[in-house]
Design a protein around this motif. Structure first.
Motif, PDB file in Angstrom:
ATOM      1  N   HIS A 215       0.865  -1.177   0.000  1.00  0.00           N
ATOM      2  CA  HIS A 215       0.000   0.000   0.000  1.00  0.00           C
ATOM      3  C   HIS A 215       0.902   1.227   0.000  1.00  0.00           C
ATOM      4  O   HIS A 215       1.783   1.348   0.844  1.00  0.00           O
TER       5      HIS A 215
ATOM      6  N   ARG B  41      -1.656   7.862  -1.695  1.00  0.00           N
ATOM      7  CA  ARG B  41      -2.701   8.102  -2.698  1.00  0.00           C
ATOM      8  C   ARG B  41      -3.588   6.880  -2.917  1.00  0.00           C
ATOM      9  O   ARG B  41      -4.241   6.761  -3.946  1.00  0.00           O
TER      10      ARG B  41
ATOM     11  N   GLU C  42      -3.015   3.776  -3.642  1.00  0.00           N
ATOM     12  CA  GLU C  42      -2.644   2.737  -4.592  1.00  0.00           C
ATOM     13  C   GLU C  42      -2.219   1.467  -3.854  1.00  0.00           C
ATOM     14  O   GLU C  42      -1.552   1.532  -2.829  1.00  0.00           O
TER      15      GLU C  42
ATOM     16  N   PHE D 194      -0.436  -2.308  -4.744  1.00  0.00           N
ATOM     17  CA  PHE D 194       0.213  -3.178  -5.711  1.00  0.00           C
ATOM     18  C   PHE D 194       0.190  -4.582  -5.150  1.00  0.00           C
ATOM     19  O   PHE D 194       0.543  -4.799  -3.990  1.00  0.00           O
TER      20      PHE D 194
ATOM     21  N   ALA E 237       4.822   1.883 -12.846  1.00  0.00           N
ATOM     22  CA  ALA E 237       4.054   2.973 -12.244  1.00  0.00           C
ATOM     23  C   ALA E 237       4.898   4.234 -12.104  1.00  0.00           C
ATOM     24  O   ALA E 237       4.394   5.348 -12.263  1.00  0.00           O
TER      25      ALA E 237
ATOM     26  N   ARG F 294       2.344  11.660 -14.140  1.00  0.00           N
ATOM     27  CA  ARG F 294       1.317  11.962 -13.133  1.00  0.00           C
ATOM     28  C   ARG F 294       0.618  13.266 -13.479  1.00  0.00           C
ATOM     29  O   ARG F 294       1.222  14.204 -13.972  1.00  0.00           O
TER      30      ARG F 294
END
Length: 103
Positions: free
Chosen positions: A55, A58, A60, A62, A89, A94
């Motif tokens: 974790h 923001r 996200e 994975f 990523a 961004r």
């Protein structure tokens, strides 16, 4: 970063637990602002699996899962998969808040 290591339907050695911690530390150094990592070892018949969840800020998450005949190899395969996800990523452009307002 908080790290949780879990074994489901199996027992893992202290050496494997330490190996998992070192893998999480290596992955955490690549990730942008990691918050929490989870490693889950499981046994399904003759197949051994290792799942890594990371974790980051923001919101996200994975996730990578490795399968092999032993947990150490499964952990290494999951690490490779997660590393590829993080590299992909980080290469992604961004959108910043100022860019979103202009749209």
């Amino acid at each position: 970063m908080q790290t949780t290591i879990t074994a489901r339907h199996c027992e893992i050695s202290d050496a494997l637990r330490e190996r998992a911690r070192s893998v999480v530390e290596r992955i955490g150094s690549i990730a942008t602002r990691p918050i929490e990592a989870t490693v889950v070892f499981d046994t399904e018949g003759q197949q051994r699996t290792a799942e890594l969840r990371l974790h980051v800020s923001r919101g996200e998450v994975f996730v990578a899962k490795g399968e092999a005949e032993d947990h150490r190899t499964a952990l290494d395969r999951a690490e490779d998969k997660l590393r590829k996800q993080l590299e992909k990523a980080s290469a992604r452009p961004r959108r910043r808040a100022s860019q979103a307002e202009q749209l």
